[in-house]
Design a protein around this motif. Structure first.
Motif, mmCIF file in Angstrom:
data_model
loop_
_atom_site.group_PDB
_atom_site.id
_atom_site.type_symbol
_atom_site.label_atom_id
_atom_site.label_comp_id
_atom_site.label_asym_id
_atom_site.label_seq_id
_atom_site.Cartn_x
_atom_site.Cartn_y
_atom_site.Cartn_z
ATOM 1 N N SER A 119 0.858 -1.184 0.000
ATOM 2 C CA SER A 119 0.000 0.000 0.000
ATOM 3 C C SER A 119 0.890 1.227 0.000
ATOM 4 N N SER A 120 0.314 2.358 -0.347
ATOM 5 C CA SER A 120 1.084 3.603 -0.310
ATOM 6 C C SER A 120 0.802 4.421 0.944
ATOM 7 N N ARG A 121 -0.208 4.020 1.728
ATOM 8 C CA ARG A 121 -0.581 4.773 2.937
ATOM 9 C C ARG A 121 -0.769 3.795 4.101
ATOM 10 N N TYR A 122 -0.208 4.173 5.255
ATOM 11 C CA TYR A 122 -0.295 3.339 6.454
ATOM 12 C C TYR A 122 -0.577 4.226 7.660
ATOM 13 N N LEU A 123 -1.057 3.585 8.739
ATOM 14 C CA LEU A 123 -1.178 4.261 10.023
ATOM 15 C C LEU A 123 0.062 3.953 10.853
ATOM 16 N N SER A 137 4.569 9.677 12.247
ATOM 17 C CA SER A 137 3.971 9.974 10.956
ATOM 18 C C SER A 137 4.954 10.721 10.057
ATOM 19 N N GLY A 138 4.659 10.689 8.746
ATOM 20 C CA GLY A 138 5.477 11.421 7.791
ATOM 21 C C GLY A 138 5.613 10.664 6.481
ATOM 22 N N ASP A 139 6.187 11.344 5.495
ATOM 23 C CA ASP A 139 6.470 10.711 4.204
ATOM 24 C C ASP A 139 7.765 9.905 4.308
ATOM 25 N N VAL A 140 7.756 8.731 3.701
ATOM 26 C CA VAL A 140 8.906 7.814 3.799
ATOM 27 C C VAL A 140 9.309 7.388 2.390
ATOM 28 N N HIS A 141 10.609 7.289 2.171
ATOM 29 C CA HIS A 141 11.066 6.655 0.945
ATOM 30 C C HIS A 141 12.117 5.600 1.299
ATOM 31 N N ILE A 142 11.912 4.438 0.718
ATOM 32 C CA ILE A 142 12.883 3.351 0.868
ATOM 33 C C ILE A 142 13.802 3.428 -0.342
ATOM 34 N N PRO A 143 15.078 3.731 -0.128
ATOM 35 C CA PRO A 143 15.970 3.996 -1.267
ATOM 36 C C PRO A 143 16.246 2.742 -2.091
ATOM 37 N N ALA A 144 16.905 2.948 -3.220
ATOM 38 C CA ALA A 144 17.294 1.826 -4.068
ATOM 39 C C ALA A 144 18.222 0.887 -3.295
ATOM 40 N N ILE A 145 17.932 -0.395 -3.348
ATOM 41 C CA ILE A 145 18.701 -1.417 -2.630
ATOM 42 C C ILE A 145 19.614 -2.128 -3.629
ATOM 43 N N PRO A 146 20.925 -2.212 -3.357
ATOM 44 C CA PRO A 146 21.818 -2.931 -4.277
ATOM 45 C C PRO A 146 21.582 -4.446 -4.236
ATOM 46 N N ILE A 147 21.495 -5.047 -5.403
ATOM 47 C CA ILE A 147 21.338 -6.500 -5.531
ATOM 48 C C ILE A 147 22.625 -7.044 -6.149
ATOM 49 N N ILE A 148 23.300 -7.919 -5.410
ATOM 50 C CA ILE A 148 24.586 -8.459 -5.850
ATOM 51 C C ILE A 148 24.377 -9.880 -6.361
ATOM 52 N N TYR A 149 24.965 -10.201 -7.518
ATOM 53 C CA TYR A 149 24.805 -11.528 -8.107
ATOM 54 C C TYR A 149 26.041 -11.871 -8.929
ATOM 55 N N ASN A 150 26.182 -13.149 -9.263
ATOM 56 C CA ASN A 150 27.256 -13.576 -10.165
ATOM 57 C C ASN A 150 26.763 -14.749 -11.007
ATOM 58 N N ARG A 151 27.367 -14.891 -12.172
ATOM 59 C CA ARG A 151 26.970 -15.947 -13.101
ATOM 60 C C ARG A 151 27.800 -17.206 -12.867
ATOM 61 N N LYS A 152 27.230 -18.339 -13.192
ATOM 62 C CA LYS A 152 27.899 -19.618 -12.990
ATOM 63 C C LYS A 152 29.216 -19.653 -13.758
ATOM 64 N N GLY A 153 30.266 -20.069 -13.058
ATOM 65 C CA GLY A 153 31.581 -20.138 -13.677
ATOM 66 C C GLY A 153 32.317 -18.816 -13.705
ATOM 67 N N ASN A 154 31.704 -17.775 -13.162
ATOM 68 C CA ASN A 154 32.336 -16.453 -13.139
ATOM 69 C C ASN A 154 32.270 -15.919 -11.714
ATOM 70 N N GLN A 155 33.428 -15.747 -11.071
ATOM 71 C CA GLN A 155 33.478 -15.293 -9.683
ATOM 72 C C GLN A 155 33.245 -13.791 -9.540
ATOM 73 N N ALA A 156 33.272 -13.060 -10.631
ATOM 74 C CA ALA A 156 33.105 -11.606 -10.564
ATOM 75 C C ALA A 156 31.680 -11.259 -10.132
ATOM 76 N N LYS A 157 31.580 -10.371 -9.190
ATOM 77 C CA LYS A 157 30.281 -9.938 -8.678
ATOM 78 C C LYS A 157 29.731 -8.799 -9.540
ATOM 79 N N GLU A 158 28.443 -8.864 -9.824
ATOM 80 C CA GLU A 158 27.765 -7.798 -10.544
ATOM 81 C C GLU A 158 26.685 -7.208 -9.641
ATOM 82 N N VAL A 187 3.030 7.561 6.157
ATOM 83 C CA VAL A 187 2.539 7.030 7.435
ATOM 84 C C VAL A 187 1.802 8.156 8.150
ATOM 85 N N SER A 188 0.549 7.891 8.548
ATOM 86 C CA SER A 188 -0.301 8.914 9.156
ATOM 87 C C SER A 188 -0.768 8.474 10.530
#
Length: 319
Positions: free
Chosen positions: A32-36, A97-118, A129-130
């Motif tokens: 939801s976009s609005r909470y108590l 109460s107040g306006d809240v923003h949850i910032p961009a969260i980094p997602i770390i992953y790597n491909r099979k056979g490749n140890q480099a993190k992306e 929140v009200s």
């Protein structure tokens, strides 16, 4: 010429589909976009990725500002058409109460056979929140009108007689036992128990009940804070059972013997208030910490006063 153009379009389209199939996409959302104030906020991160990609669990705690992480749900995965959808769910809450923003969260992953993190980032999520809307001009009313139950005087009389019989039997039994005891010993030793002795005994009994382990979280926090408040009344002579947390902390600030436990007492009482009044669901380690803090409060302030160390004895001549 037309054939060359069609071939080029086909190659570009095939390349785009191939790259898209190998890409990692993420999306963050709330229910939801609005909470108590105090409501649970269900925050989800959905990650679509190929089977040969390994995704690390998102770490969101350090990114949250002014919002509490209540619980981390187990990850759910679903495989379809050669790709995997991993869903990470978190339960959050905010207590003002107040306006809240949850910032961009980094997602770390790597491909099979490749140890480099992306790394890729989620989108930013916004919500509000009200507090409850209250009309200060309106009268205070009960949630429901009181139910009037007609009095049955015969039933009242019967229960009154039963109560009198029980009380009389209890008094008689006490006096009889006391008389026999005095006849046997000839001595009454009256010992005044210290507040810390009572508190430690009650904390031990509470620990043995295992209330929070049975899901009785609110009852557990009510009992543990009640024990400490009663201890404060006996130890520092403040009406701890009748005043708010802020009033109690202000009262302890003026007591020299309580200076060492001011910080831990504030954390202890405020955590319990969140559970009792703001629907806060603590983690298991928080429940364990509450009992440890209660023991520490008593142990750090339990030294006896000169008056409380006296044992009064009375010798009774029964002959």
């Amino acid at each position: 010429m037309v054939k060359k153009v069609l071939l080029a379009i086909f190659v570009i389209g095939f390349t785009f589909i191939s790259v898209k199939a190998q890409s990692v996409s993420v999306k963050a959302s709330v229910d939801s976009s609005r909470y108590l104030v105090g409501d649970f906020i269900n925050y989800s991160i959905i990650i679509n990725h190929p089977k040969d990609v390994s995704v690390n669990s998102p770490s969101i705690k350090d990114s949250l500002k002014g919002i509490d992480l209540i619980k981390i749900e187990p990850v759910a995965t679903e495989e379809k058409d050669g790709s995997v959808t991993s869903t990470f769910k978190f339960i959050l809450a905010k207590y003002d109460s107040g306006d809240v923003h949850i910032p961009a969260i980094p997602i770390i992953y790597n491909r099979k056979g490749n140890q480099a993190k992306e790394t890729t980032l989620t989108n930013t999520v916004y919500l509000t929140v009200s507090t409850l809307n209250v009309n200060p001009q309106s009268d205070i009313k009960d949630v429901k009108e009181p139910i009037k139950i007609p009095l049955d005087w015969r039933l009242i009389l019967m229960w009154s007689l039963i109560a009198l019989v029980i009380i009389a039997a209890g008094v008689y039994g006490f006096l009889y036992y006391r008389k026999k005891r005095l006849q046997k010993l000839g001595i009454i030793e009256e010992i005044k128990r210290e507040p810390y002795e009572i508190a430690l005994e009650e904390l031990k009994l509470l620990e043995e009940k295992k209330l929070w382990q049975q899901g009785r979280i609110k009852e557990y926090h009510t009992e543990v804070t009640g024990i400490i408040r009663k201890y404060f009344e006996g130890r520092f002579l403040v009406p701890a059972l009748e005043i708010t947390t802020d009033e109690l902390l202000n009262g302890l600030n003026g007591v020299a013997d309580a200076e060492s436990i001011t910080k831990i007492t504030s954390d202890f009482l405020n955590n319990a208030d969140l559970v009792k009044f703001a629907k806060f669901v603590p983690m298991n380690d928080v429940n364990e910490e509450m009992l440890k803090q209660a023991y520490q409060i008593v142990n750090d302030t339990m030294h006896k006063t000169e008056d409380n160390m006296q044992i009064e004895s009375e010798v009774v001549d029964v002959h």
